[in-house]
Design a protein around this motif. Structure first.
Motif, PDB file in Angstrom:
ATOM      1  N   ALA A 284       0.811  -1.215   0.000  1.00 24.56           N
ATOM      2  CA  ALA A 284       0.000   0.000   0.000  1.00 24.56           C
ATOM      3  C   ALA A 284       0.843   1.263   0.000  1.00 24.56           C
ATOM      4  O   ALA A 284       0.472   2.272  -0.617  1.00 24.56           O
ATOM      5  CB  ALA A 284      -0.935  -0.005   1.211  1.00 24.56           C
ATOM      6  N   ALA A 285       1.986   1.235   0.687  1.00 22.19           N
ATOM      7  CA  ALA A 285       2.832   2.425   0.759  1.00 22.19           C
ATOM      8  C   ALA A 285       4.212   2.042   1.273  1.00 22.19           C
ATOM      9  O   ALA A 285       4.338   1.534   2.393  1.00 22.19           O
ATOM     10  CB  ALA A 285       2.214   3.480   1.680  1.00 22.19           C
ATOM     11  N   HIS A 286       5.232   2.267   0.456  1.00 17.11           N
ATOM     12  CA  HIS A 286       6.596   1.991   0.896  1.00 17.11           C
ATOM     13  C   HIS A 286       7.569   2.981   0.284  1.00 17.11           C
ATOM     14  O   HIS A 286       7.242   3.704  -0.666  1.00 17.11           O
ATOM     15  CB  HIS A 286       7.006   0.552   0.555  1.00 17.11           C
ATOM     16  N   ILE A 287       8.752   3.018   0.844  1.00 17.73           N
ATOM     17  CA  ILE A 287       9.784   3.939   0.379  1.00 17.73           C
ATOM     18  C   ILE A 287      10.436   3.366  -0.865  1.00 17.73           C
ATOM     19  O   ILE A 287      10.848   2.196  -0.880  1.00 17.73           O
ATOM     20  CB  ILE A 287      10.832   4.159   1.490  1.00 17.73           C
ATOM     21  N   PRO A 288      10.539   4.149  -1.941  1.00 14.66           N
ATOM     22  CA  PRO A 288      11.160   3.639  -3.167  1.00 14.66           C
ATOM     23  C   PRO A 288      12.563   3.102  -2.903  1.00 14.66           C
ATOM     24  O   PRO A 288      13.369   3.727  -2.205  1.00 14.66           O
ATOM     25  CB  PRO A 288      11.202   4.883  -4.068  1.00 14.66           C
ATOM     26  N   GLY A 289      12.837   1.915  -3.449  1.00  9.99           N
ATOM     27  CA  GLY A 289      14.150   1.314  -3.288  1.00  9.99           C
ATOM     28  C   GLY A 289      14.313   0.456  -2.055  1.00  9.99           C
ATOM     29  O   GLY A 289      15.350  -0.195  -1.886  1.00  9.99           O
ATOM     30  N   SER A 290      13.310   0.436  -1.183  1.00  8.19           N
ATOM     31  CA  SER A 290      13.413  -0.386   0.020  1.00  8.19           C
ATOM     32  C   SER A 290      13.201  -1.851  -0.325  1.00  8.19           C
ATOM     33  O   SER A 290      12.559  -2.205  -1.316  1.00  8.19           O
ATOM     34  CB  SER A 290      12.400   0.063   1.074  1.00  8.19           C
ATOM     35  N   ILE A 291      13.753  -2.724   0.510  1.00  6.76           N
ATOM     36  CA  ILE A 291      13.619  -4.169   0.344  1.00  6.76           C
ATOM     37  C   ILE A 291      12.605  -4.669   1.352  1.00  6.76           C
ATOM     38  O   ILE A 291      12.709  -4.379   2.543  1.00  6.76           O
ATOM     39  CB  ILE A 291      14.966  -4.875   0.566  1.00  6.76           C
ATOM     40  N   HIS A 292      11.636  -5.428   0.869  1.00  6.17           N
ATOM     41  CA  HIS A 292      10.626  -5.987   1.778  1.00  6.17           C
ATOM     42  C   HIS A 292      10.968  -7.432   2.113  1.00  6.17           C
ATOM     43  O   HIS A 292      11.113  -8.280   1.224  1.00  6.17           O
ATOM     44  CB  HIS A 292       9.235  -5.944   1.140  1.00  6.17           C
ATOM     45  N   ILE A 293      11.106  -7.725   3.409  1.00  3.83           N
ATOM     46  CA  ILE A 293      11.151  -9.100   3.899  1.00  3.83           C
ATOM     47  C   ILE A 293      10.286  -9.126   5.149  1.00  3.83           C
ATOM     48  O   ILE A 293      10.656  -8.559   6.179  1.00  3.83           O
ATOM     49  CB  ILE A 293      12.576  -9.583   4.234  1.00  3.83           C
ATOM     50  N   GLY A 294       9.122  -9.737   5.044  1.00  3.39           N
ATOM     51  CA  GLY A 294       8.162  -9.703   6.138  1.00  3.39           C
ATOM     52  C   GLY A 294       8.626 -10.476   7.359  1.00  3.39           C
ATOM     53  O   GLY A 294       9.164 -11.579   7.248  1.00  3.39           O
ATOM     54  N   LEU A 295       8.398  -9.901   8.512  1.00  4.07           N
ATOM     55  CA  LEU A 295       8.817 -10.520   9.769  1.00  4.07           C
ATOM     56  C   LEU A 295       8.045 -11.807  10.037  1.00  4.07           C
ATOM     57  O   LEU A 295       8.473 -12.632  10.841  1.00  4.07           O
ATOM     58  CB  LEU A 295       8.603  -9.522  10.911  1.00  4.07           C
ATOM     59  N   SER A 296       6.934 -12.012   9.360  1.00  7.01           N
ATOM     60  CA  SER A 296       6.065 -13.151   9.647  1.00  7.01           C
ATOM     61  C   SER A 296       6.589 -14.476   9.117  1.00  7.01           C
ATOM     62  O   SER A 296       6.136 -15.539   9.537  1.00  7.01           O
ATOM     63  CB  SER A 296       4.672 -12.906   9.051  1.00  7.01           C
ATOM     64  N   GLU A 446      11.384  -3.925  -8.242  1.00  7.50           N
ATOM     65  CA  GLU A 446      11.143  -2.477  -8.230  1.00  7.50           C
ATOM     66  C   GLU A 446      12.442  -1.728  -7.955  1.00  7.50           C
ATOM     67  O   GLU A 446      12.735  -0.701  -8.578  1.00  7.50           O
ATOM     68  CB  GLU A 446      10.095  -2.126  -7.175  1.00  7.50           C
ATOM     69  N   ARG A 447      13.204  -2.241  -7.013  1.00  7.09           N
ATOM     70  CA  ARG A 447      14.486  -1.632  -6.655  1.00  7.09           C
ATOM     71  C   ARG A 447      15.440  -1.611  -7.843  1.00  7.09           C
ATOM     72  O   ARG A 447      16.260  -0.693  -7.992  1.00  7.09           O
ATOM     73  CB  ARG A 447      15.075  -2.419  -5.494  1.00  7.09           C
ATOM     74  N   ALA A 448      15.328  -2.628  -8.710  1.00  5.59           N
ATOM     75  CA  ALA A 448      16.196  -2.728  -9.879  1.00  5.59           C
ATOM     76  C   ALA A 448      15.695  -1.902 -11.053  1.00  5.59           C
ATOM     77  O   ALA A 448      16.322  -1.935 -12.123  1.00  5.59           O
ATOM     78  CB  ALA A 448      16.323  -4.186 -10.298  1.00  5.59           C
ATOM     79  N   GLY A 449      14.589  -1.193 -10.884  1.00 11.35           N
ATOM     80  CA  GLY A 449      14.115  -0.307 -11.928  1.00 11.35           C
ATOM     81  C   GLY A 449      12.939  -0.793 -12.734  1.00 11.35           C
ATOM     82  O   GLY A 449      12.521  -0.128 -13.696  1.00 11.35           O
ATOM     83  N   PHE A 450      12.353  -1.951 -12.370  1.00 14.80           N
ATOM     84  CA  PHE A 450      11.142  -2.391 -13.061  1.00 14.80           C
ATOM     85  C   PHE A 450       9.992  -1.463 -12.666  1.00 14.80           C
ATOM     86  O   PHE A 450       9.719  -1.270 -11.481  1.00 14.80           O
ATOM     87  CB  PHE A 450      10.818  -3.833 -12.697  1.00 14.80           C
ATOM     88  N   ARG A 451       9.337  -0.905 -13.665  1.00 18.28           N
ATOM     89  CA  ARG A 451       8.304   0.091 -13.398  1.00 18.28           C
ATOM     90  C   ARG A 451       7.089  -0.506 -12.713  1.00 18.28           C
ATOM     91  O   ARG A 451       6.448   0.135 -11.895  1.00 18.28           O
ATOM     92  CB  ARG A 451       7.886   0.760 -14.712  1.00 18.28           C
ATOM     93  N   SER A 452       6.790  -1.769 -13.016  1.00 16.67           N
ATOM     94  CA  SER A 452       5.618  -2.402 -12.416  1.00 16.67           C
ATOM     95  C   SER A 452       5.868  -3.893 -12.248  1.00 16.67           C
ATOM     96  O   SER A 452       5.776  -4.657 -13.210  1.00 16.67           O
ATOM     97  CB  SER A 452       4.372  -2.171 -13.282  1.00 16.67           C
TER      98      SER A 452
END
Length: 479
Positions: A284-296, A446-452
């Motif tokens: 829903a909302a994240h900082i551009p270039g950030s890496i997501h790894i869920g704590l769950s 996304e971090r590597a520049g893929f637009r979508s």
């Protein structure tokens, strides 16, 4: 005999405490060791020994700190060549705990120094009632044989064949089996979700214990090995030397949005921003270039695999409690270069007026309809090769998540080979088995520049639940 297991689900790691007449031993401890000290206190036990079945590669052991805080003697195979004071064990050695006896079996194969521990309660019987198998024998599986820099996977697999058949399978069928890992561990390929078994059950149902030649076993065990995380070798060496006490880690710094942007983005980036929030919040909302790894999920294992132990990290979590949990889990696999966290989280970033990104999602049914309608969208499958071979989407391409580690470095030095021909300006759909790994992969793309990078909700499981078409590589058939 007192016997207690401790299961750390985030690493699929099992450790054990064995005691008798006021004396105890802890086997394969996790890095944060207060749970063992508290359990011993409650049971009126003195921890006299810390036992390691082998040099663990997937987590940092707490053996050094536990011994320092209790006065216990660390015991492990002489083949481990440990660099701290310890008792070096050989095949056939034993330890007395009151009326109980622990016998050590050298069982090389997963690693050269692997040992199993037979437990005998002599107040009940002179026969061992259980065996702690470390990573030699799992429930439904055996340890991977490719973690040694000194031996080839084929050499270790041959050793494992001998250890299983000459040592483990000769035990009575009713002997209880307690391994060091459960389902989800990177140390095996097909580990059951069961936490214990018996020798008889494993001989009946474990694929690796079925009748076969040594040659056939070696060929089977070394075929399609999953990617070996780079941090595995580092963790083994940390465990050989003995890790620093976890309570000695420096406190984290609170960073402003300006500081986070300065050190994690642009040409001078030297750290990565790791967002540990639930996937739906990240999408829903994240900082551009950030890496997501869920704590769950298997958070620390994937952080170690993708980011490694040397890259500085800035954390983003939804609250202080989860921030502390994030940091602890990283330390359990040896990631200590966590420099700080975004003070105020994503809300502080948004209040500062800085940009945010969203990640699109699509259901399995919607993706199928779009592909059937002729939409030319590449589908990237980030599962392991063995999962892919059991069935995959028609015309998808395989890019296992572990191979996307190149996209997690601050420098962003290009794409993995499987993705180099893709147009980053065009959408791509990414999926895994159930959705956890594809969320990570989408953030990396996304971090590597893929637009979508569009995440497929529910992954392959959702696709199959709707009976949508797949092809099985091994069978070569579509169904």
């Amino acid at each position: 005999m007192y016997f207690q297991s401790f299961y750390l689900s985030c690493l699929a790691h099992a450790s054990y405490m064995v005691g008798s007449e006021g004396v105890a031993a802890v086997v394969d401890p996790q890095r944060d060791i207060d749970i063992y000290i508290e359990e011993a206190r409650q049971q009126n036990l003195r921890i006299a020994y810390v036992l390691e079945t082998h040099l663990h590669a997937d987590f940092v052991s707490g053996h050094h700190e536990l011994a320092a805080r209790t006065g216990a003697t660390i015991c492990m195979s002489e083949a481990a060549r440990a660099k701290f004071p310890h008792r070096a064990l050989r095949d056939g050695d034993s330890i007395e705990l009151g009326s109980s006896r622990l016998d050590f079996l050298a069982t090389p194969g997963h690693t050269p120094e692997s040992m199993c521990i037979l437990l005998t309660d002599r107040s009940q019987s002179d026969r061992p009632w259980a065996v702690l198998t470390g990573d030699t024998l799992f429930i439904g599986d055996v340890g991977r044989p490719d973690l040694s820099p000194e031996f080839s996977a084929q050499q270790l697999a041959g050793m494992l064949y001998d250890s299983l058949r000459k040592k483990i399978m000769t035990l009575p069928d009713d002997t209880q089996v307690f391994p060091a890992h459960g389902a989800g561990s990177l140390c095996g390929r097909n580990i059951s979700s069961e936490r214990s078994s018996t020798i008889g059950k494993e001989k009946q149902f474990n694929y690796a214990l079925q009748p076969m030649s040594r040659e056939a076993f070696v060929k089977m065990l070394t075929a399609e090995l999953p990617d070996r995380p780079g941090y595995f070798g580092r963790d083994a060496e940390i465990n050989r030397a003995g890790a620093e006490e976890i309570r000695e880690l420096a406190p984290l710094s609170a960073f402003t949005p300006e500081k986070v942007q300065q050190i994690t983005s642009g040409s001078n980036a030297r750290a990565v921003l790791l967002d540990t929030r639930p996937w739906t919040d990240f999408a829903a909302a994240h900082i551009p270039g950030s890496i997501h790894i869920g704590l769950s999920g298997q958070y620390a294992s994937w952080a170690g695999t993708l980011i490694g132990l040397d890259t500085p990290i800035v954390l983003l979590a939804e609250d202080a409690e989860r921030l502390d949990e994030s940091r602890l889990r990283l330390a359990r696999v040896g990631i200590e270069r966590v420099e700080g966290y975004l003070d105020g989280g994503i809300e502080a970033w948004q209040r500062s007026g800085r940009p945010i990104s969203q990640t699109a999602q699509v259901s399995a049914g919607e993706l199928h309809r779009e592909l059937n309608a002729g939409l030319q969208i590449p589908v990237i499958d980030v599962r392991r090769a063995a999962e892919w071979n059991s069935g995959h989407l028609v015309n998808a391409r395989l890019a296992p998540l572990a191979q996307l580690a190149v996209l997690a470095s601050p420098e962003l030095n290009g794409l993995p080979a499987a993705l180099k021909d893709l147009d980053r300006a065009q959408p791509v759909a990414v999926h895994c088995q159930g959705g956890y790994r594809s969320g990570i992969a989408a953030s990396l793309l996304e971090r590597a520049g893929f637009r979508s990078a569009v995440n497929v909700i529910g992954g392959y499981e959702a696709w199959r639940a709707q009976n949508l078409p797949v092809v099985a590589e091994e069978a070569g058939a579509r169904h």
